[in-house]
Design an enzyme around this catalytic site. Structure first.
Site, mmCIF file in Angstrom:
data_model
loop_
_atom_site.group_PDB
_atom_site.id
_atom_site.type_symbol
_atom_site.label_atom_id
_atom_site.label_comp_id
_atom_site.label_asym_id
_atom_site.label_seq_id
_atom_site.Cartn_x
_atom_site.Cartn_y
_atom_site.Cartn_z
ATOM 1 N N GLU A 159 8.901 -13.311 0.492
ATOM 2 C CA GLU A 159 8.725 -14.321 1.554
ATOM 3 C C GLU A 159 8.185 -15.778 1.161
ATOM 4 O O GLU A 159 8.573 -16.738 1.623
ATOM 5 C CB GLU A 159 7.941 -13.829 2.597
ATOM 6 N N ARG A 194 0.946 -1.177 -0.056
ATOM 7 C CA ARG A 194 -0.033 -0.089 0.037
ATOM 8 C C ARG A 194 0.987 1.194 0.062
ATOM 9 O O ARG A 194 0.395 2.402 0.334
ATOM 10 C CB ARG A 194 -0.874 -0.069 1.437
#
Length: 181
Positions: free
Chosen positions: A105, A68
């Site tokens: 990740e 974001r």
């Protein structure tokens, strides 16, 4: 920075255990985005930090991937009276681009920036909502450096200190408003 203003922002970050996978504690800024007063306080705090730290910034660069950063970057750039430059997923920007692959990740991804987004020597601050392992931020820095601009700082709302993502940034200055272990 007043503790009261910082607390107002911190109180709007909501924890979600076991999201997106078991064992992960997700820090959600959606309540912060929904509260106009708290969001204004966030932008105030980031603006105060940048004005105190850097006499000249040419652009705010925001990551527009799954983060974001693009929600924070434009209002911050507007407050500073400068432009905003997006970094996006590969294939989302028109015209000539520079791209870089990196490890997330949970897999791999590729980011790109328009080749004429910044000029050599221009000073930029890269903004994102969160720093975890540092892969996305490092990729953004690599793109800006390929265009020969200077990264003054990487700036995030939330840093997950346990994951040591800021260590990957090496010599690039880094600032996080909120830190969690």
């Amino acid at each position: 920075m007043s503790e009261e203003r910082l607390r107002r922002v911190r109180d709007r970050v909501r924890p979600f255990p076991d999201f997106p996978v078991p064992g992960v504690l997700f820090r959600d800024i959606s309540p912060l985005l929904k509260d106009p007063g708290a969001f204004r306080t966030l932008i105030d705090l980031l603006e105060d930090h940048l004005r105190a730290s850097f006499p000249q910034i040419d652009f705010i660069v925001g990551e527009c991937l799954d983060s974001r950063g693009f929600l924070i970057g434009p209002p911050l750039a507007q407050r500073l009276g400068i432009g905003f430059v997006p970094i996006r997923k590969k294939g989302k920007l028109p015209g000539p681009t520079e791209s870089v692959s990196y490890t997330l990740e949970y897999g791999k991804a590729e980011l790109e920036i328009q080749s004429d987004a910044v000029e050599p020597g221009q000073k930029v601050v890269i903004v994102d909502d969160l720093l975890a392992t540092g892969g996305t931020m490092c990729a953004a820095c690599e793109l800006v450096k390929r265009l020969k601009a200077e990264v003054l700082e990487c700036l995030v709302i939330i840093e997950l200190k346990l994951l040591k993502g800021s260590e990957k940034l090496k010599s690039i200055p880094f600032y996080s408003l909120l830190q969690y272990e």
